[in-house]
Motif scaffolding. Structure first.
Motif, PDB file in Angstrom:
ATOM      1  N   LEU A  51       0.821  -1.214   0.000  1.00 59.24           N
ATOM      2  CA  LEU A  51       0.000   0.000   0.000  1.00 59.24           C
ATOM      3  C   LEU A  51       0.854   1.262   0.000  1.00 59.24           C
ATOM      4  O   LEU A  51       1.176   1.816   1.050  1.00 59.24           O
ATOM      5  N   ARG A  52       1.216   1.700  -1.201  1.00 56.97           N
ATOM      6  CA  ARG A  52       1.962   2.941  -1.414  1.00 56.97           C
ATOM      7  C   ARG A  52       1.800   3.288  -2.889  1.00 56.97           C
ATOM      8  O   ARG A  52       1.453   2.423  -3.703  1.00 56.97           O
ATOM      9  N   VAL A  53       2.028   4.545  -3.228  1.00 55.55           N
ATOM     10  CA  VAL A  53       1.957   4.941  -4.631  1.00 55.55           C
ATOM     11  C   VAL A  53       2.944   4.092  -5.429  1.00 55.55           C
ATOM     12  O   VAL A  53       4.099   3.913  -5.012  1.00 55.55           O
ATOM     13  N   VAL A  75      -2.371  -1.457  -9.435  1.00 48.44           N
ATOM     14  CA  VAL A  75      -1.268  -0.600  -8.976  1.00 48.44           C
ATOM     15  C   VAL A  75      -1.867   0.642  -8.334  1.00 48.44           C
ATOM     16  O   VAL A  75      -2.738   1.303  -8.915  1.00 48.44           O
ATOM     17  N   TYR A  76      -1.371   0.987  -7.151  1.00 50.83           N
ATOM     18  CA  TYR A  76      -1.860   2.174  -6.449  1.00 50.83           C
ATOM     19  C   TYR A  76      -1.349   3.451  -7.111  1.00 50.83           C
ATOM     20  O   TYR A  76      -0.173   3.556  -7.451  1.00 50.83           O
ATOM     21  N   THR A  77      -2.251   4.416  -7.268  1.00 49.33           N
ATOM     22  CA  THR A  77      -1.884   5.701  -7.853  1.00 49.33           C
ATOM     23  C   THR A  77      -1.928   6.834  -6.828  1.00 49.33           C
ATOM     24  O   THR A  77      -1.311   7.876  -7.025  1.00 49.33           O
ATOM     25  N   GLU A  78      -2.687   6.622  -5.741  1.00 47.99           N
ATOM     26  CA  GLU A  78      -2.772   7.636  -4.684  1.00 47.99           C
ATOM     27  C   GLU A  78      -3.177   6.948  -3.387  1.00 47.99           C
ATOM     28  O   GLU A  78      -4.079   6.105  -3.381  1.00 47.99           O
ATOM     29  N   VAL A  79      -2.488   7.282  -2.298  1.00 49.83           N
ATOM     30  CA  VAL A  79      -2.811   6.733  -0.986  1.00 49.83           C
ATOM     31  C   VAL A  79      -2.695   7.856   0.033  1.00 49.83           C
ATOM     32  O   VAL A  79      -1.658   8.510   0.131  1.00 49.83           O
ATOM     33  N   LEU A  84      -8.023   7.910   1.754  1.00 50.04           N
ATOM     34  CA  LEU A  84      -8.204   7.734   0.316  1.00 50.04           C
ATOM     35  C   LEU A  84      -7.266   6.673  -0.244  1.00 50.04           C
ATOM     36  O   LEU A  84      -6.083   6.618   0.119  1.00 50.04           O
ATOM     37  N   ILE A  85      -7.819   5.855  -1.139  1.00 49.81           N
ATOM     38  CA  ILE A  85      -7.029   4.903  -1.926  1.00 49.81           C
ATOM     39  C   ILE A  85      -7.524   5.009  -3.363  1.00 49.81           C
ATOM     40  O   ILE A  85      -8.728   4.940  -3.619  1.00 49.81           O
ATOM     41  N   LYS A  86      -6.581   5.177  -4.294  1.00 48.43           N
ATOM     42  CA  LYS A  86      -6.900   5.122  -5.727  1.00 48.43           C
ATOM     43  C   LYS A  86      -5.960   4.106  -6.356  1.00 48.43           C
ATOM     44  O   LYS A  86      -4.778   4.040  -5.997  1.00 48.43           O
ATOM     45  N   TYR A  87      -6.503   3.348  -7.314  1.00 52.46           N
ATOM     46  CA  TYR A  87      -5.662   2.401  -8.028  1.00 52.46           C
ATOM     47  C   TYR A  87      -6.189   2.169  -9.434  1.00 52.46           C
ATOM     48  O   TYR A  87      -7.319   2.520  -9.753  1.00 52.46           O
ATOM     49  N   VAL A  95     -10.218   2.906  -9.874  1.00 56.21           N
ATOM     50  CA  VAL A  95     -11.031   2.733  -8.677  1.00 56.21           C
ATOM     51  C   VAL A  95     -10.613   3.793  -7.661  1.00 56.21           C
ATOM     52  O   VAL A  95      -9.416   4.078  -7.497  1.00 56.21           O
ATOM     53  N   LYS A  96     -11.603   4.372  -6.998  1.00 60.51           N
ATOM     54  CA  LYS A  96     -11.357   5.362  -5.939  1.00 60.51           C
ATOM     55  C   LYS A  96     -12.163   4.944  -4.715  1.00 60.51           C
ATOM     56  O   LYS A  96     -13.365   4.679  -4.815  1.00 60.51           O
ATOM     57  N   ILE A  97     -11.494   4.881  -3.558  1.00 57.37           N
ATOM     58  CA  ILE A  97     -12.149   4.508  -2.312  1.00 57.37           C
ATOM     59  C   ILE A  97     -11.877   5.600  -1.292  1.00 57.37           C
ATOM     60  O   ILE A  97     -10.718   5.965  -1.063  1.00 57.37           O
TER      61      ILE A  97
END
Length: 142
Positions: A51-53, A75-79, A84-87, A95-97
């Motif tokens: 869990l990291r960009v 692959v994570y794009t923003e954490v 927030l988590i984006k991948y 996906v955005k959570i």
């Protein structure tokens, strides 16, 4: 010039637990294996999570009878810790959570790009079932 409106699907749940607990269970591979399936005849025998960009994740979802399995990976794009988590999935879908703390409750809101094989309704139902299973698991885990 017109821009095409991108179709997305949204699911959400309010969980009776603080955001730190919700975040840990959402992101810990050993915990992920306990809830990442839509029905009791499925399970998640494998999960890995960095869990990291630019970090990757993979969860194997499988029918308990061995008839079918697939890997859910990306692959994570923003954490942003506890928020927030984006991948991006392997097929390019995004996906955005979001995790919103509301007192001792946490609202989890997922928005994702649909795939083309299954109906929007089927995808929304499947993702909501997994999120509902997550909610149940978190709330039962004292």
């Amino acid at each position: 010039m017109e821009t095409a409106k991108k179709t997305t699907i949204t699911v959400s749940a309010t969980i009776n637990a603080p955001v730190a607990k919700v975040w840990d269970i959402w992101t810990n591979p050993e915990q992920i294996k306990q809830w990442t399936f839509a029905s009791d005849d499925w399970h998640a025998p494998y999960a890995d999570n960095d869990l990291r960009v630019d970090g990757t994740f993979k969860t194997t979802m499988a029918a308990k009878d061995g008839s079918f399995s697939f890997d859910f990976a990306g692959v994570y794009t923003e954490v942003e810790n506890h928020k927030l988590i984006k991948y991006v999935l392997g097929d390019g879908r995004e996906v955005k959570i979001t995790f919103t703390e509301e007192g001792n409750m946490t609202k989890v809101h997922e928005t994702f790009d649909p795939e083309t094989q299954n109906s929007i309704e089927m995808q929304q139902s499947g993702w909501q079932s997994i999120l509902d299973n997550f909610k149940k698991y978190v709330e039962e885990k004292k």
